[in-house]
Design an enzyme around this catalytic site. Structure first.
Site, PDB file in Angstrom:
ATOM      1  N   LYS A 143      -5.505 -11.967   1.639  1.00  0.00           N
ATOM      2  CA  LYS A 143      -5.573 -11.881   0.310  1.00  0.00           C
ATOM      3  C   LYS A 143      -5.625 -13.291  -0.429  1.00  0.00           C
ATOM      4  O   LYS A 143      -6.382 -13.495  -1.447  1.00  0.00           O
ATOM      5  CB  LYS A 143      -4.218 -11.619  -0.119  1.00  0.00           C
ATOM      6  CG  LYS A 143      -3.894 -10.026   0.003  1.00  0.00           C
ATOM      7  CD  LYS A 143      -2.875  -9.470  -0.938  1.00  0.00           C
ATOM      8  CE  LYS A 143      -2.965  -8.107  -0.853  1.00  0.00           C
ATOM      9  NZ  LYS A 143      -2.281  -7.190  -1.804  1.00  0.00           N
ATOM     10  N   LYS A 164     -10.680  -0.400   3.302  1.00  0.00           N
ATOM     11  CA  LYS A 164      -9.643   0.626   2.619  1.00  0.00           C
ATOM     12  C   LYS A 164      -9.769   0.886   1.224  1.00  0.00           C
ATOM     13  O   LYS A 164     -10.236   0.041   0.608  1.00  0.00           O
ATOM     14  CB  LYS A 164      -8.278   0.091   3.125  1.00  0.00           C
ATOM     15  CG  LYS A 164      -7.656  -1.006   2.356  1.00  0.00           C
ATOM     16  CD  LYS A 164      -6.060  -0.623   2.346  1.00  0.00           C
ATOM     17  CE  LYS A 164      -5.424  -1.685   1.580  1.00  0.00           C
ATOM     18  NZ  LYS A 164      -3.975  -1.438   1.364  1.00  0.00           N
ATOM     19  N   LYS A 223      -6.907  -0.302  -4.968  1.00  0.00           N
ATOM     20  CA  LYS A 223      -6.682  -0.764  -6.403  1.00  0.00           C
ATOM     21  C   LYS A 223      -7.662  -1.713  -6.868  1.00  0.00           C
ATOM     22  O   LYS A 223      -8.085  -1.665  -7.904  1.00  0.00           O
ATOM     23  CB  LYS A 223      -5.489  -0.855  -6.714  1.00  0.00           C
ATOM     24  CG  LYS A 223      -4.163   0.058  -6.786  1.00  0.00           C
ATOM     25  CD  LYS A 223      -3.135  -0.433  -7.355  1.00  0.00           C
ATOM     26  CE  LYS A 223      -1.839   0.016  -6.179  1.00  0.00           C
ATOM     27  NZ  LYS A 223      -1.184  -1.040  -5.553  1.00  0.00           N
TER      28      LYS A 223
HETATM   29  N1  AQP Z   1      -6.176   2.976   1.515  1.00  0.00           N
HETATM   30  C1  AQP Z   1      -4.850   3.278   1.724  1.00  0.00           C
HETATM   31  N2  AQP Z   1      -4.626   4.347   2.816  1.00  0.00           N
HETATM   32  C2  AQP Z   1      -3.246   4.832   3.020  1.00  0.00           C
HETATM   33  N3  AQP Z   1      -2.257   4.122   2.212  1.00  0.00           N
HETATM   34  C3  AQP Z   1      -2.544   3.183   1.511  1.00  0.00           C
HETATM   35  N4  AQP Z   1      -1.721   2.362   0.558  1.00  0.00           N
HETATM   36  C4  AQP Z   1      -2.542   1.533  -0.061  1.00  0.00           C
HETATM   37  N5  AQP Z   1      -4.004   1.753   0.071  1.00  0.00           N
HETATM   38  C5  AQP Z   1      -3.670   2.781   1.024  1.00  0.00           C
HETATM   39  C6  AQP Z   1      -0.303   2.416   0.729  1.00  0.00           C
HETATM   40  O1  AQP Z   1      -0.097   2.561  -0.702  1.00  0.00           O
HETATM   41  C7  AQP Z   1       1.322   1.729  -0.687  1.00  0.00           C
HETATM   42  C8  AQP Z   1       1.385   1.122  -1.744  1.00  0.00           C
HETATM   43  O2  AQP Z   1       0.624   0.033  -1.762  1.00  0.00           O
HETATM   44  P1  AQP Z   1       0.888  -1.473  -2.691  1.00  0.00           P
HETATM   45  O3  AQP Z   1       0.742  -1.177  -4.105  1.00  0.00           O
HETATM   46  O4  AQP Z   1       2.176  -2.265  -2.472  1.00  0.00           O
HETATM   47  O5  AQP Z   1      -0.240  -2.382  -2.132  1.00  0.00           O
HETATM   48  P2  AQP Z   1      -1.598  -2.208  -1.253  1.00  0.00           P
HETATM   49  O6  AQP Z   1      -1.258  -1.622   0.087  1.00  0.00           O
HETATM   50  O7  AQP Z   1      -2.098  -3.454  -1.173  1.00  0.00           O
HETATM   51  O8  AQP Z   1      -2.295  -1.019  -1.904  1.00  0.00           O
HETATM   52  P3  AQP Z   1      -3.843  -1.437  -2.587  1.00  0.00           P
HETATM   53  O9  AQP Z   1      -4.112   0.020  -3.400  1.00  0.00           O
HETATM   54  O10 AQP Z   1      -4.824  -1.631  -1.397  1.00  0.00           O
HETATM   55  O11 AQP Z   1      -3.794  -2.326  -3.875  1.00  0.00           O
HETATM   56  P4  AQP Z   1      -4.255  -3.872  -4.077  1.00  0.00           P
HETATM   57  O12 AQP Z   1      -5.819  -3.375  -4.260  1.00  0.00           O
HETATM   58  O13 AQP Z   1      -3.618  -4.383  -5.091  1.00  0.00           O
HETATM   59  O14 AQP Z   1      -4.101  -4.587  -2.661  1.00  0.00           O
HETATM   60  C9  AQP Z   1       1.773   1.253   0.483  1.00  0.00           C
HETATM   61  O15 AQP Z   1       2.443   2.011   1.265  1.00  0.00           O
HETATM   62  C10 AQP Z   1       0.189   1.371   1.212  1.00  0.00           C
HETATM   63  O16 AQP Z   1       0.309   1.001   2.657  1.00  0.00           O
END
Ligand code: AQP
Length: 342
Positions: free
Chosen positions: A111, A194, A197
């Protein structure tokens, strides 16, 4: 009953990966566990969030939990910053965790990227806050995806060191709850990344609030390859898809995996159904399924967005319930550490 803690960051539009990888599992787990589901806004601000947008995003995450079927009578749904124990316990854990442990965290490296000196100190100590989230409730289990395993290991290390340093058995050693076939959903534009968001391209993800036209357009434009769809002969023992096969056609297997997860069917069934077909037909079937699953949830989320008082009320009562558990635990920790309390 065993207690689970989990959360989602309010960092942007929730997408199909958040739904399949986390929120859908939250719904299933509520029948067998005492569940605490948090909107982790303290984690969100480890990277810059526009204040007005953050407020909307917090409500959106809570609305997604509710629209997906998390029952607020059965589970605690709340917002992290409304329960002071998270930040207070995190500070104590900042003093328990060792720099060497944090230096090994791969998510910080990913990150922070190349500009490490510019990253917030919060991003660096993020795993200590995550340990506080879990241990403030003495949760016994945490549902985790592959990407969070290292942080959970750190939570165990912190609990062990705290117990050892203060000569107590106060904190439980939390266990990971490995979720069955927790799909890892990849970007629609690049099968090696992946779905996320924070991806600047909205076309890379299916948002939980996308309407039928947006879903259809994004799936139609999703990256594919020029071959016909594979059959079940690509699967390994026990019907699993190997890394080699996935790497050879990442976009194709991502879309097929999404179809399997949304339809609750095995790889074998899905590959047998579409073997030798063109992507165009498959994409139409996938669109219909994605609209059928996401549509009602998205509409419910939109409805709740128009009535923020309803979501705010759920979060407020959730915070009261969460506080009632976390506050006495924090007080005990303060006694153990040797703080004077009024
Ligand atoms: N692509 C994905 N496939 C499966 N699971 C996913 N999760 C996120 N992306 C995928 C799961 O969603 C939960 C919440 O995630 P988070 O908001 O704590 O942060 P993250 O994993 O960093 O999610 P994002 O969407 O990728 O957000 P950003 O872009 O802000 O970093 C977790 O259980 C995660 O495994």
């Amino acid at each position: 009953m065993k207690r689970i803690f989990s959360g989602v960051q309010p960092t942007g539009n929730l997408h199909l990966g958040n739904y399949l990888g986390a929120i859908r599992q939250f719904v299933a787990l509520q029948h067998d566990y005492d569940c605490i589901y948090c909107v982790v806004d303290l984690h969100a601000i480890t990277q810059w969030q526009e204040p007005g947008e953050l407020r909307d995003q917090i409500r959106q995450v809570a609305a997604a939990y509710l629209a997906a079927g998390v029952d607020p009578q059965r589970c605690i749904i709340f917002n992290q910053s409304q329960v002071p124990a998270h930040a207070e316990l995190a500070w104590i854990f900042n003093c328990v965790a060792r720099l060497g442990w944090l230096n090994r965290m791969t998510q910080f490296k990913e990150k922070a990227g190349k500009h490490r000196e510019q990253a917030s100190a919060g991003l660096y100590v993020y795993p200590n806050l995550m340990a506080a989230d879990i241990l403030a409730y003495k949760a016994s289990h945490v549902p985790v995806g592959e990407d969070q395993k290292q942080h959970l290991e750190l939570t165990r290390d912190i609990a062990q060191k705290f117990n050892h340093d203060y000569g107590t058995e106060f904190f439980p050693i939390v266990e990971p709850l490995i979720l069955s076939a927790a799909a890892r959903v990849m970007s629609l534009r690049d099968g090696a990344k992946k779905m996320s968001k924070s991806d600047p391209s909205d076309a890379s993800r299916l948002n939980m609030t996308d309407g039928p036209d947006e879903v259809a357009q994004k799936i139609r434009r999703a990256k594919t390859d020029t071959e016909l769809l594979p059959g079940p002969d690509v699967l390994g023992a026990e019907g699993t898809l190997g890394e080699e096969a996935r790497k050879a056609r990442p976009e194709a297997y991502n879309l097929l995996g999404i179809y399997a997860a949304l339809s609750d069917r095995s790889w074998t069934e899905v590959l047998a159904e579409f073997e030798g077909q063109q992507f165009s037909h498959f994409k139409q079937v996938l669109t219909d399924l994605a609209v059928a699953v996401l549509g009602p949830m998205g509409e419910e989320m939109q409805r709740m967005a128009g009535d923020p008082a309803y979501v705010d009320g759920i979060l407020r009562s959730g915070a009261e319930k969460a506080n009632a558990i976390a506050e006495p635990i924090l007080r005990d920790v303060q006694d153990i550490v040797g703080f004077l309390r009024p």
